[in-house]
Design a protein around this motif. Structure first.
Motif, PDB file in Angstrom:
ATOM      1  N   VAL A 171       0.676   8.007   2.900  1.00 39.24           N
ATOM      2  CA  VAL A 171      -0.515   8.802   2.385  1.00 39.24           C
ATOM      3  C   VAL A 171      -1.325   7.955   2.037  1.00 39.24           C
ATOM      4  CG1 VAL A 171      -0.954  11.189   1.374  1.00 39.24           C
ATOM      5  CG2 VAL A 171       1.262  10.771   2.648  1.00 39.24           C
ATOM      6  N   GLY A 172      -2.646   7.712   2.442  1.00 37.40           N
ATOM      7  CA  GLY A 172      -3.651   7.046   1.883  1.00 37.40           C
ATOM      8  C   GLY A 172      -3.922   5.745   2.345  1.00 37.40           C
ATOM      9  N   ALA A 173      -5.028   5.444   3.054  1.00 34.38           N
ATOM     10  CA  ALA A 173      -5.496   4.313   3.443  1.00 34.38           C
ATOM     11  C   ALA A 173      -6.440   3.463   2.795  1.00 34.38           C
ATOM     12  CB  ALA A 173      -6.136   4.414   5.075  1.00 34.38           C
ATOM     13  N   VAL A 191      -0.175   6.355   8.948  1.00 30.89           N
ATOM     14  CA  VAL A 191      -1.081   6.463   7.869  1.00 30.89           C
ATOM     15  C   VAL A 191      -1.973   7.596   8.166  1.00 30.89           C
ATOM     16  CG1 VAL A 191      -2.645   4.966   6.082  1.00 30.89           C
ATOM     17  CG2 VAL A 191      -1.147   3.834   7.810  1.00 30.89           C
ATOM     18  N   TYR A 192      -1.876   8.491   6.754  1.00 30.37           N
ATOM     19  CA  TYR A 192      -2.870   9.496   6.942  1.00 30.37           C
ATOM     20  C   TYR A 192      -3.641   9.452   5.726  1.00 30.37           C
ATOM     21  CZ  TYR A 192       1.150  11.453   9.584  1.00 30.37           C
ATOM     22  OH  TYR A 192       1.976  11.886  10.423  1.00 30.37           O
ATOM     23  N   GLU A 193      -5.049   9.494   5.966  1.00 29.09           N
ATOM     24  CA  GLU A 193      -6.230   9.287   5.149  1.00 29.09           C
ATOM     25  C   GLU A 193      -7.052  10.477   4.992  1.00 29.09           C
ATOM     26  OE1 GLU A 193      -7.250   7.057   2.840  1.00 29.09           O
ATOM     27  OE2 GLU A 193      -9.026   8.480   2.776  1.00 29.09           O
ATOM     28  N   ASN A 220     -17.602  -4.073  -5.716  1.00 36.94           N
ATOM     29  CA  ASN A 220     -16.874  -5.209  -5.358  1.00 36.94           C
ATOM     30  C   ASN A 220     -15.807  -5.387  -6.579  1.00 36.94           C
ATOM     31  OD1 ASN A 220     -18.327  -6.206  -7.716  1.00 36.94           O
ATOM     32  ND2 ASN A 220     -19.675  -7.502  -6.618  1.00 36.94           N
ATOM     33  N   LEU A 221     -14.802  -6.215  -6.148  1.00 30.38           N
ATOM     34  CA  LEU A 221     -13.703  -6.494  -7.082  1.00 30.38           C
ATOM     35  C   LEU A 221     -13.146  -7.771  -7.025  1.00 30.38           C
ATOM     36  CD1 LEU A 221     -11.496  -4.674  -4.711  1.00 30.38           C
ATOM     37  CD2 LEU A 221     -11.534  -3.293  -6.575  1.00 30.38           C
ATOM     38  N   ALA A 222     -12.306  -7.987  -8.128  1.00 27.09           N
ATOM     39  CA  ALA A 222     -11.856  -9.438  -8.424  1.00 27.09           C
ATOM     40  C   ALA A 222     -10.684  -9.497  -7.882  1.00 27.09           C
ATOM     41  CB  ALA A 222     -12.063  -9.711  -9.711  1.00 27.09           C
ATOM     42  N   CYS A 231       0.376   6.255  -1.373  1.00 21.75           N
ATOM     43  CA  CYS A 231      -0.508   5.377  -1.531  1.00 21.75           C
ATOM     44  C   CYS A 231      -2.006   5.994  -1.704  1.00 21.75           C
ATOM     45  CB  CYS A 231      -0.659   4.269  -0.669  1.00 21.75           C
ATOM     46  SG  CYS A 231       0.814   3.568  -0.326  1.00 21.75           S
ATOM     47  N   ASP A 232      -1.763   7.268  -2.293  1.00 20.07           N
ATOM     48  CA  ASP A 232      -2.669   8.113  -2.404  1.00 20.07           C
ATOM     49  C   ASP A 232      -3.685   8.164  -3.604  1.00 20.07           C
ATOM     50  OD1 ASP A 232      -0.726   9.380  -3.223  1.00 20.07           O
ATOM     51  OD2 ASP A 232      -1.083  11.496  -2.443  1.00 20.07           O
ATOM     52  N   GLY A 233      -3.631   6.920  -4.448  1.00 20.89           N
ATOM     53  CA  GLY A 233      -4.495   7.008  -5.715  1.00 20.89           C
ATOM     54  C   GLY A 233      -4.279   7.665  -6.995  1.00 20.89           C
TER      55      GLY A 233
HETATM   56  P1  FAD Z   1      -7.013   4.055  -3.847  1.00 26.06           P
HETATM   57  O1  FAD Z   1      -8.146   2.915  -3.623  1.00 26.06           O
HETATM   58  O2  FAD Z   1      -7.578   5.078  -4.787  1.00 26.06           O
HETATM   59  O3  FAD Z   1      -6.958   4.552  -2.488  1.00 26.06           O
HETATM   60  C1  FAD Z   1      -6.140   5.841  -2.231  1.00 26.06           C
HETATM   61  C2  FAD Z   1      -6.535   6.231  -1.015  1.00 26.06           C
HETATM   62  O4  FAD Z   1      -5.644   7.623  -0.768  1.00 26.06           O
HETATM   63  C3  FAD Z   1      -8.009   6.620  -0.658  1.00 26.06           C
HETATM   64  O5  FAD Z   1      -8.455   6.013   0.414  1.00 26.06           O
HETATM   65  C4  FAD Z   1      -8.039   8.163  -0.585  1.00 26.06           C
HETATM   66  O6  FAD Z   1      -9.128   8.613   0.074  1.00 26.06           O
HETATM   67  C5  FAD Z   1      -6.667   8.569  -0.118  1.00 26.06           C
HETATM   68  N1  FAD Z   1      -6.088   9.777  -0.648  1.00 26.06           N
HETATM   69  C6  FAD Z   1      -6.201  10.342  -1.819  1.00 26.06           C
HETATM   70  N2  FAD Z   1      -5.596  11.804  -1.592  1.00 26.06           N
HETATM   71  C7  FAD Z   1      -5.063  11.838  -0.468  1.00 26.06           C
HETATM   72  C8  FAD Z   1      -4.395  12.798   0.226  1.00 26.06           C
HETATM   73  N3  FAD Z   1      -4.029  13.872  -0.322  1.00 26.06           N
HETATM   74  N4  FAD Z   1      -4.080  12.913   1.516  1.00 26.06           N
HETATM   75  C9  FAD Z   1      -4.663  11.701   1.988  1.00 26.06           C
HETATM   76  N5  FAD Z   1      -5.169  10.567   1.583  1.00 26.06           N
HETATM   77  C10 FAD Z   1      -5.496  10.414   0.376  1.00 26.06           C
HETATM   78  N6  FAD Z   1      -8.813  -3.782  -8.956  1.00 26.06           N
HETATM   79  C11 FAD Z   1      -8.541  -5.086  -9.036  1.00 26.06           C
HETATM   80  O7  FAD Z   1      -7.442  -5.692  -8.601  1.00 26.06           O
HETATM   81  N7  FAD Z   1      -9.698  -5.738  -9.169  1.00 26.06           N
HETATM   82  C12 FAD Z   1     -10.927  -5.598  -9.733  1.00 26.06           C
HETATM   83  O8  FAD Z   1     -11.781  -6.135 -10.113  1.00 26.06           O
HETATM   84  C13 FAD Z   1     -11.029  -4.000 -10.121  1.00 26.06           C
HETATM   85  N8  FAD Z   1     -12.159  -3.596 -10.431  1.00 26.06           N
HETATM   86  C14 FAD Z   1     -12.235  -2.170 -10.560  1.00 26.06           C
HETATM   87  C15 FAD Z   1     -13.386  -1.441 -10.999  1.00 26.06           C
HETATM   88  C16 FAD Z   1     -13.558  -0.099 -11.070  1.00 26.06           C
HETATM   89  C17 FAD Z   1     -14.574   0.238 -11.692  1.00 26.06           C
HETATM   90  C18 FAD Z   1     -12.419   0.654 -10.965  1.00 26.06           C
HETATM   91  C19 FAD Z   1     -12.614   2.037 -11.212  1.00 26.06           C
HETATM   92  C20 FAD Z   1     -11.471   0.205 -10.353  1.00 26.06           C
HETATM   93  C21 FAD Z   1     -11.015  -1.311 -10.227  1.00 26.06           C
HETATM   94  N9  FAD Z   1      -9.976  -1.904  -9.652  1.00 26.06           N
HETATM   95  C22 FAD Z   1      -9.862  -3.106  -9.612  1.00 26.06           C
HETATM   96  C23 FAD Z   1      -8.878  -1.077  -9.428  1.00 26.06           C
HETATM   97  C24 FAD Z   1      -8.714  -0.636  -8.050  1.00 26.06           C
HETATM   98  O9  FAD Z   1      -9.886  -0.129  -7.643  1.00 26.06           O
HETATM   99  C25 FAD Z   1      -7.526   0.205  -7.526  1.00 26.06           C
HETATM  100  O10 FAD Z   1      -6.341  -0.462  -8.344  1.00 26.06           O
HETATM  101  C26 FAD Z   1      -7.211   0.075  -6.226  1.00 26.06           C
HETATM  102  O11 FAD Z   1      -8.373   0.650  -5.715  1.00 26.06           O
HETATM  103  C27 FAD Z   1      -6.074   0.999  -5.940  1.00 26.06           C
HETATM  104  O12 FAD Z   1      -5.761   0.991  -4.486  1.00 26.06           O
HETATM  105  P2  FAD Z   1      -4.734   2.155  -3.962  1.00 26.06           P
HETATM  106  O13 FAD Z   1      -4.915   1.881  -2.423  1.00 26.06           O
HETATM  107  O14 FAD Z   1      -3.564   2.420  -4.660  1.00 26.06           O
HETATM  108  O15 FAD Z   1      -5.885   3.673  -4.268  1.00 26.06           O
END
Ligand code: FAD
Length: 492
Positions: free
Chosen positions: A13-15, A35-37, A57-59, A172-174
């Motif tokens: 869950v989450g792309a 994968v469901y997004e 952008n990110l590092a 993996c939905d944040g």
């Molecule tokens: P997310 O990126 O949040 O992705 C989650 C996905 O799940 C999304 O696509 C969302 O749409 C989907 N989703 C959510 N709920 C559901 C649901 N119920 N059903 C289906 N899909 C769903 N990290 C670094 O390593 N380096 C950096 O420089 C850095 N800079 C950052 C700067 C800022 C300002 C912020 C806020 C964060 C930064 N980060 C950085 C952290 C980084 O953005 C996150 O750790 C990373 O995006 C996490 O990835 P993820 O896939 O776990 O979650």
């Protein structure tokens, strides 16, 4: 009679970056991946404007690159094609933006500025290119029954609820994870969520026109630029189009004091005068009032799994403040470590009868081994905010950094700077944290000794010169402060 083998299916869950990478890893192992997004497909031009990313952008650093490489598909090289290496911090000190460069590592190590959207798109494409991966967009997970392995997903356009089934559900939905909400009903999940009082707003520094009419960077692109202002700060990372993405981090209370253009320009003239020239007043005003003020949330959870049915990774398990640039890197490392445990516990892509509990053991080992590292990096990320906005300007800090670099060059096996361990190695975060504390006392002592020695030397050599006396006084103060801190640590 032998039990028929059943192919393992997984619903991710989450792309986002972590979900897409997990899909590639599991597909490589021969699993059937769906994968469901919730968002629309960000690669389609008509959807680009609809998607609000958290940062432009990110590092990306060693842990992230290692996990990308681990796919065997050269994804690290693909992402780095448009990545911009940053070898240090460039501090913009004081009203006039006096520049001070601090290298990240003594051997020229770099972190890399990458475009978040492009990285995510490339990973989704890499996953979809594998024939055992399917990615469905516009589907939001509403509930999951972990024992039955069923998911209820809402189509965002039609509002229709569809159901899906999988042997394993990976969240993996944040940070606001729905999978985690379901997981809480099945395990005694310790959970915490905390907002820091600071938020952020993204701005930009456009490319300038070079002598040949082509776009050029307005500042040195090999640095992550920081304007440390003690209670708040601004940073800038370079982009391939020669612009910089700027992020202003400060308490919401300060954002709320800026009501109009006049307030904004006064504030910038007071604290970031050199940046106004680079941004241009009109663009600054436009972006500041148009762009959202994002909040920064920390999430901690434990355990991360339920039997052989569910696991949460990335921000769903450990959202952290962004000040170590590790959130995504750590999420990518989650994927690599889970994959290595699947190998260690000999988890096959097919399940052989009810007695095959290898997956449950692998997930349990993940929770057991990963928890201390995730706790450590969340704490380090918070600590680094103070360092970035305040510490980097302190003479004590600068002296310690210098001494630490010298010692690292002299005795690399004994002293390794914390930043090097976190950003340029795959050493477990908890080990890096513990080692940093162990080294800390001796660094303080060495820093104080060097400071006292230098100050004494300056005093003797520059007795008649007021400027040097001032320097010596500053160094003496720093040395005494460092010595005092060392003594305090010793007492503790
Ligand atoms: P997310 O990126 O949040 O992705 C989650 C996905 O799940 C999304 O696509 C969302 O749409 C989907 N989703 C959510 N709920 C559901 C649901 N119920 N059903 C289906 N899909 C769903 N990290 C670094 O390593 N380096 C950096 O420089 C850095 N800079 C950052 C700067 C800022 C300002 C912020 C806020 C964060 C930064 N980060 C950085 C952290 C980084 O953005 C996150 O750790 C990373 O995006 C996490 O990835 P993820 O896939 O776990 O979650």
């Amino acid at each position: 009679m032998t039990t028929p083998e059943k192919s393992r299916s997984v619903a991710i869950v989450g792309a986002g970056p972590v979900g897409a990478l997990m899909a590639v890893y599991l597909a490589n192992r021969g699993w059937n991946v769906h994968v469901y997004e919730t968002r629309p497909d960000m690669r389609l031009p008509e959807n680009k404007a609809k998607i609000q990313n958290r940062s432009i952008n990110l590092a990306l650093s060693t842990r992230g690159l290692t996990a990308l490489k681990g796919t065997g598909l050269a994804l690290d090289e693909l992402i780095m094609k448009s990545g911009l290496p940053m070898r240090g911090r460039m501090l913009h000190i004081g009203d006039e933006g006096h520049l001070v460069s601090q290298d990240y590592g003594v051997h020229g190590e770099c972190i890399n500025s990458v475009d978040r959207a492009k990285l995510n798109e490339d990973l989704i494409t890499a996953a979809e290119e594998l024939n055992n991966v399917k990615v469905s967009f516009n589907l939001t997970l509403k509930r999951a029954d972990l024992d039955k392995g069923t998911l209820a997903l809402e189509n965002k356009e039609t509002k229709e609820i569809i159901s899906a089934h999988a042997d394993l559900i990976i969240g993996c939905d944040g940070a606001y994870s729905s999978v985690r909400n379901s997981l809480m009903r099945y395990v005694r999940l310790d959970f915490g969520q905390e907002y820091i009082p600071h938020g952020y707003c993204e701005l930009s520094i456009p490319a300038k026109v070079g002598a040949d009419g082509k776009p050029e960077f307005a500042m040195d692109p090999e640095h992550l630029h920081i304007w440390p202002r003690h209670k708040f700060m601004m940073i800038a990372l370079p982009n391939p189009d020669k612009s910089f993405t700027v992020t202003l981090f400060m308490p919401f209370a300060n954002f709320e004091m800026i009501h109009n253009e006049g307030d904004l320009l006064n504030f910038f003239e007071q604290y970031f005068a050199d940046a106004i020239k680079l941004m241009g007043k009109d663009l600054l005003i436009k972006e500041y009032f148009k762009n959202p003020k994002g909040s920064l949330v920390m999430v901690r959870a434990n355990p991360y799994h339920y039997k052989d049915r569910c696991i949460i990774l990335g921000d769903a398990a450990h959202s952290m403040v962004p000040f170590y640039g590790q959130g995504m890197n750590c999420g990518f490392e989650d994927v690599r470590i889970l994959d290595s445990l699947l190998s260690e516990f000999n988890v096959k892509s097919t399940k052989v009868g009810e007695s095959d509990n290898s997956l449950a053991l692998a997930l349990e080992a993940y929770t057991d081994r990963r928890a201390k590292d995730l706790k450590a990096i969340c704490e380090l990320a918070l600590y680094n905010y103070t360092e970035m906005r305040h510490g980097v300007t302190s003479p004590v800090y600068l002296m310690r950094k210098k001494v630490e670099s010298w010692l690292h060059l002299l005795v690399p096996s004994k002293v390794i700077p914390l930043y090097t361990m976190v950003s340029f190695s795959n050493r477990p975060y908890s080990e890096a944290y513990a080692r940093h504390h162990k080294q800390g006392f001796w660094l303080s002592v060495a820093g104080a000794a060097v400071g006292l020695g230098t100050a004494a030397g300056l005093l003797v050599a520059g007795w008649k010169q007021r400027r040097q006396l001032k320097d010596a006084a500053g160094l003496l103060k720093a040395a005494f402060l460092t010595a005092a801190q060392s003594a305090q640590k010793l007492v503790q």
